[in-house]
Design a protein around this motif. Structure first.
Motif, PDB file in Angstrom:
ATOM      1  N   MET A 169      23.292 -34.236 -15.937  1.00  0.00           N
ATOM      2  CA  MET A 169      22.421 -33.686 -15.064  1.00  0.00           C
ATOM      3  C   MET A 169      21.011 -33.839 -16.028  1.00  0.00           C
ATOM      4  N   GLN A 198      16.730 -29.300 -17.849  1.00  0.00           N
ATOM      5  CA  GLN A 198      16.486 -28.139 -17.101  1.00  0.00           C
ATOM      6  C   GLN A 198      15.413 -27.559 -17.882  1.00  0.00           C
ATOM      7  N   ASP A 224      13.546 -24.583 -13.283  1.00  0.00           N
ATOM      8  CA  ASP A 224      14.465 -24.663 -12.748  1.00  0.00           C
ATOM      9  C   ASP A 224      15.490 -23.504 -12.145  1.00  0.00           C
ATOM     10  N   THR A 225      15.881 -22.882 -13.221  1.00  0.00           N
ATOM     11  CA  THR A 225      16.574 -21.774 -13.106  1.00  0.00           C
ATOM     12  C   THR A 225      16.218 -20.460 -13.843  1.00  0.00           C
ATOM     13  N   ARG A 241      16.607 -20.697  -4.223  1.00  0.00           N
ATOM     14  CA  ARG A 241      17.710 -20.017  -3.838  1.00  0.00           C
ATOM     15  C   ARG A 241      18.136 -18.930  -4.846  1.00  0.00           C
ATOM     16  N   LEU A 268      19.623 -14.055 -10.058  1.00  0.00           N
ATOM     17  CA  LEU A 268      19.764 -15.543 -10.298  1.00  0.00           C
ATOM     18  C   LEU A 268      19.154 -16.421  -9.346  1.00  0.00           C
ATOM     19  N   TRP A 299      17.929 -20.420  -8.431  1.00  0.00           N
ATOM     20  CA  TRP A 299      17.769 -21.869  -8.697  1.00  0.00           C
ATOM     21  C   TRP A 299      17.014 -22.625  -7.709  1.00  0.00           C
ATOM     22  N   ARG A 300      16.489 -23.756  -8.301  1.00  0.00           N
ATOM     23  CA  ARG A 300      15.893 -24.599  -7.274  1.00  0.00           C
ATOM     24  C   ARG A 300      16.895 -25.776  -6.742  1.00  0.00           C
ATOM     25  N   GLU A 301      16.947 -26.217  -5.672  1.00  0.00           N
ATOM     26  CA  GLU A 301      17.805 -27.175  -5.318  1.00  0.00           C
ATOM     27  C   GLU A 301      17.378 -28.489  -5.757  1.00  0.00           C
TER      28      GLU A 301
END
Lengths: 214, 214
Positions: free
Chosen positions: B1, B4, B167-168, B196, B210, B212-214
Motif C-alpha cells: 500500500m 498513508q 487518509d486515516t 467512511r 475511526l 478512513w478515506r476510500e
C-alpha cells in the motif's frame, strides 16, 4: 515481552457456537452460514485473500490485522484443517486454503492420526498428537521468538483455555443463534475468573470480546 | 500500500476540544485535565513511557499500538511542541518528552520562526514553515517509505484535514465538556463527506471514531 499465546477473530453465535452441526466438504461450518459469522471480517481491507479494494480500514481492520502481527506459528485442530475424521484415507487433502495458505508460518495440526508434514508456499503443516502443553512447546520452539496463535476450532481453543495456556483472546459474537454444533462457551462469563475483559460493540451488531491475562 | 497519512489517539471533549484555554508550561492542556482526556490511553500496556505492569491489553492497547505501527515521520504543530509562542527566545526547550521522546523518527514542527534541528536519542526535530502540503512532502520523503503521522494539536490536524491530506484518523471522545480551547470540530459529522466512519464505544464511556478515506 515474552512469547504470547493468542487467539484472534474467533467468531461465535450468541449462544457460543463457532460452527454448526454436520460439517462437511460442502458445508465446512455445518448448518451455520460462515458469511453470517464472519462478514464483519471479510469486509476488512486486510482480510487474507481479499482481492477487491474498498474494504473497511476502521475497527474491523484493526482487529483483523492483529491476526498476523508477530505470529511465528499456529496450532489448529484437525477439524479446522479439513472435513475428514479418523485415519487419513486421503492425503491429497491439503487444507481449505489453496496453494497460498494465509498462515505463512509453521502450522501444527492436532490429530491422533500420523501424517507426514508438507509445505505449501510459506506455510508448513505438521501433524502432531499430545496434550495441549506438549504441542504448545513444539509451536513455541518453531515460532522463533514470536507468538503462537491458537487458530481454533472451538474445541481446540477450549482445550488450551482450560489448560490455562492462552494469554490473549479475541472472540467476535455475531447476532444469530445456532442451537447446536461446535461450542466455545455458554457465556463469556466462563472466562471471567482467568482474564481481564473488554466488551466492545462493533458495526453490524457484532460484539467483540477482548480477554487478556495479567 | 502507498504511504498513508494518519492521525491516532487524538483525544477531544464531547464538544470537540483537544486542549483547554491558557496552555502553559505548568498546564500544557490549559484548563483541561489531560488525565480526563487521556486516561483511557495511559492505562494501555503499550502507552509510551508506561513503566508499571498490569496495563490493559484489550481495546485501548489495540488503539495505542497503532500509534507506532509503520510510522516513519511525524508532523506536529508548534503548540504541541511546547508552551512558547512567537520567536524562539529559549532554545533550551526541547519538547515535553525528556531525553527519550517516544517518536523515534524525524519530527517536523510547524512554525514560522526558524530554529536549528536537534536530535534526542532516536528522534530528530526539524522546524519548518510552509503550507501543509509542502510540509507533508518533506515528511513523506523523510519517512523512508513508511507512513506519516499527523501528531496534532487540533489546529494543525484540522489544517491537514481541510487540505484533504489525511487518509486515516482515530479520535477518542471523552465524557466531558470543555467549552473553550483548541478545537478539532463541533461534531464528527463535519468529516462525513470525506471519510467512511466507524463509531465504537469503549471502556470508561469513551467513544472512539475511526475514519478512513476510500
Amino acid at each position: 515481552m515474552a512469547q504470547q499465546v493468542r487467539a484472534h477473530n474467533i467468531a461465535v453465535s450468541r449462544d457460543g457456537y463457532a460452527a454448526g452441526e454436520g460439517q462437511s466438504l460442502e458445508r465446512p461450518f455445518g448448518h451455520a452460514d460462515p458469511r453470517q459469522l464472519m462478514s464483519w471480517a471479510f469486509e476488512a481491507e486486510s482480510f487474507p485473500g481479499r482481492d477487491e479494494p474498498g474494504g473497511s480500514r476502521g475497527f474491523a481492520d484493526l482487529l483483523v490485522r492483529e491476526f498476523h502481527r508477530n505470529v511465528g506459528a499456529e496450532i489448529m485442530g484437525r477439524n479446522k484443517f479439513g472435513p475428514q475424521r479418523g485415519p487419513w484415507t486421503d492425503e491429497e487433502w491439503q487444507g481449505w486454503w489453496g496453494d497460498e495458505p494465509p498462515f505463512r508460518t509453521p502450522v501444527f495440526v492436532m490429530t491422533h492420526h500420523p501424517r507426514p508434514s508438507f509445505t505449501l508456499s510459506d506455510t508448513t503443516f505438521h501433524f502432531v498428537s499430545g496434550e495441549p502443553a506438549e504441542v504448545l512447546e513444539q509451536a513455541l520452539a518453531a515460532a522463533d521468538g514470536k507468538d503462537v496463535r491458537i487458530g481454533g476450532g472451538a474445541q481446540t481453543l477450549r482445550q488450551f483455555l482450560d489448560a490455562g495456556l492462552v494469554d490473549t483472546l479475541h472472540v467476535a459474537v455475531a447476532p444469530l443463534e445456532l442451537g447446536a454444533g461446535s461450542r466455545l462457551w455458554e457465556s463469556p462469563d466462563e472466562l471471567e475468573d482467568r482474564f481481564r475483559h473488554d466488551v466492545v460493540p462493533g458495526p453490524h451488531e457484532m460484539v467483540h470480546h477482548l480477554f487478556w491475562r495479567e
